[in-house]
Design an enzyme around this catalytic site. Structure first.
Site, PDB file in Angstrom:
ATOM      1  N   ASP A 268       0.861  -1.184   0.000  1.00 36.54           N
ATOM      2  CA  ASP A 268       0.000   0.000   0.000  1.00 36.54           C
ATOM      3  C   ASP A 268       0.898   1.234   0.000  1.00 36.54           C
ATOM      4  O   ASP A 268       1.750   1.385   0.878  1.00 36.54           O
ATOM      5  CB  ASP A 268      -0.884  -0.051   1.264  1.00 36.54           C
ATOM      6  CG  ASP A 268      -1.833   1.131   1.352  1.00 36.54           C
ATOM      7  OD1 ASP A 268      -1.971   1.886   0.356  1.00 36.54           O
ATOM      8  OD2 ASP A 268      -2.430   1.300   2.428  1.00 36.54           O
TER       9      ASP A 268
ATOM     10  N   ASP B 115      -3.731   2.538  -5.314  1.00 34.41           N
ATOM     11  CA  ASP B 115      -2.423   2.529  -4.647  1.00 34.41           C
ATOM     12  C   ASP B 115      -2.132   1.243  -3.855  1.00 34.41           C
ATOM     13  O   ASP B 115      -1.288   1.240  -2.973  1.00 34.41           O
ATOM     14  CB  ASP B 115      -2.289   3.757  -3.730  1.00 34.41           C
ATOM     15  CG  ASP B 115      -3.086   3.642  -2.446  1.00 34.41           C
ATOM     16  OD1 ASP B 115      -4.087   2.895  -2.433  1.00 34.41           O
ATOM     17  OD2 ASP B 115      -2.706   4.282  -1.455  1.00 34.41           O
ATOM     18  N   GLU B 116      -2.840   0.166  -4.188  1.00 36.79           N
ATOM     19  CA  GLU B 116      -2.647  -1.093  -3.461  1.00 36.79           C
ATOM     20  C   GLU B 116      -2.555  -2.271  -4.406  1.00 36.79           C
ATOM     21  O   GLU B 116      -3.251  -2.303  -5.416  1.00 36.79           O
ATOM     22  CB  GLU B 116      -3.861  -1.372  -2.575  1.00 36.79           C
ATOM     23  CG  GLU B 116      -3.780  -0.775  -1.198  1.00 36.79           C
ATOM     24  CD  GLU B 116      -5.003  -1.161  -0.372  1.00 36.79           C
ATOM     25  OE1 GLU B 116      -5.638  -0.229   0.145  1.00 36.79           O
ATOM     26  OE2 GLU B 116      -5.312  -2.358  -0.254  1.00 36.79           O
TER      27      GLU B 116
END
Ligand code: DGT
Ligand code: CA
Length: 363
Positions: free
Chosen positions: A4, A104-105
């Site tokens: 993350d 974003d992961e």
């Protein structure tokens, strides 16, 4: 592992304009109604120290930061997407199986390339962190675990710039003291309900009678909460877009390493998967097997064949080969086994699916 990126939008802004590093940075969604109306999308960790966080009104954030030299910026999605794509390209290279979730992961299954070794995985995670920092000037937090559920919670434990390792044998000790709200699917309402039942921690949940959980939350959710509290999660890491698949899983009568026993069960699963494919008129190109080991670690192996097929014997043979190979490579005992057919096509729709795949956006 689950990776993350830290305070992602705000970190993208710092990357674009390094002169704002060291100051509180607040990325805002301005509603346009009046000058400061709107909400905070995210803030860097310096701003968070002042109580600024995702979702609060911009005016409130300004109040909290009124005595400091803070930077307020509007969201710039195209730029964040561009940065995200570059990071994801780096990550994809480090994974056997890769699954992006959100901007974003991402989950990385690295079981094969590390031979299942946590020590090697730790080194790999450190290397990935370094790659992202040197190539994209971004920090991230990584959680490593025997499955997605544990990896995700682990990634949240040390932020920013963290690396948290939870080995299969440590799952119970790791999860039990955590608040139930750490589990995916436990929101405010469920948390309250559980609190009224005397359940505050994941350990409390694990010790709670399954039957009563099912009575309160229904069969599906009740057994999910029970399994989650024990760190049990069979979800494979899979590329989105490969998501269209048919799979079946079952628990063996006893834990075993005997190929005949596993194949007997796997053949039954193949029949069931085949029936579902037939029902929908689908051909498959990829076949995967899944093994949940006695220590609850999850292992997958896949094979992609050249041309789409509808042949049950091909499915069974590929599954047998994969299990045979798996047992040679690994020394775990199987507790549950699964079979999956993916890369599914309806022959006449093949062209359309390919266009859809390339035309779809990632977030
Ligand atoms: P982290 O991961 O805790 O270091 O911080 P972030 O900012 O990366 O938070 P995360 O991973 O939950 O979300 C990724 C991005 O999604 C974040 O940079 C901005 C956006 N985002 C998150 N929560 C909200 C929200 O409540 N509203 C809006 N507009 N955007 C949000
Ligand atoms: Ca993040």
């Amino acid at each position: 592992m689950l990776l993350d990126l830290d305070y992602f939008y705000a970190q993208c802004e710092e990357k674009r304009n390094p002169s704002i590093r060291g100051k509180p940075v607040v990325v805002c969604v301005y509603s346009g109604r009046s000058e400061d109306s709107g909400a905070v999308s995210t803030a860097n960790y310096i701003a968070r120290r002042y109580g600024v966080k995702s979702g609060i009104p911009i005016s409130l954030a300004k109040q909290k930061l009124k005595d400091v030299d803070a930077v307020f910026l509007p969201v710039d999605h195209p730029f964040y997407r561009e940065v995200s794509e570059k990071v994801m390209a780096i990550l994809r290279n480090h994974a056997d199986q890769f699954e992006q979730v959100g901007i974003d992961e991402a989950y990385l299954d690295v079981t094969q390339r590390t031979s299942g070794s946590y020590e090697e995985t730790k080194e790999l995670a450190a290397r990935i962190k370094k790659d992202i920092l040197t190539q994209q000037e971004l920090t991230c937090s990584i959680g490593v675990g025997p499955n997605k559920l544990v990896a995700k919670i682990a990634a949240d434990m040390q932020k920013p710039d963290g690396l948290t390792m939870i080995e299969a044998g440590q799952v119970g000790r790791f999860l039990s003291p955590l608040q139930v709200s750490r589990l995916v699917g436990v929101g405010r309402k469920t948390e309250k309900k559980m609190e009224n039942m005397g359940i505050r921690t994941v350990g409390d949940l694990a010790g709670f009678d399954v039957q009563r959980l099912v009575e309160v939350f229904g069969r599906k959710l009740g057994s999910y909460f029970h399994n989650a509290s024990l760190g049990i999660d069979d979800e494979p890491v899979q590329e989105r877009g490969e998501a269209e698949s048919m799979s079946k899983i079952s628990t063996l009568k006893e834990n075993t390493r005997k190929l005949e026993v596993i194949i007997e069960e796997a053949d039954k699963l193949c029949d069931k998967v085949y029936a579902k494919l037939l029902d929908r008129g689908l051909s498959f190109r990829s076949v995967s097997i899944l093994v949940v080991a006695s220590d609850l670690s999850v292992h997958t192996r896949s094979k992609t064949i050249e041309n789409p097929t509808k042949d049950l014997e091909v499915l069974k043979k590929t599954v047998r080969d994969l299990f045979t190979k798996f047992l040679k490579e690994s020394d775990v005992e199987a507790r549950r086994v699964g079979v999956k057919a993916s890369n599914l096509t309806k022959e006449e729709q093949k062209q359309k699916q390919i266009t859809n795949f390339f035309g779809s956006s990632n977030d």
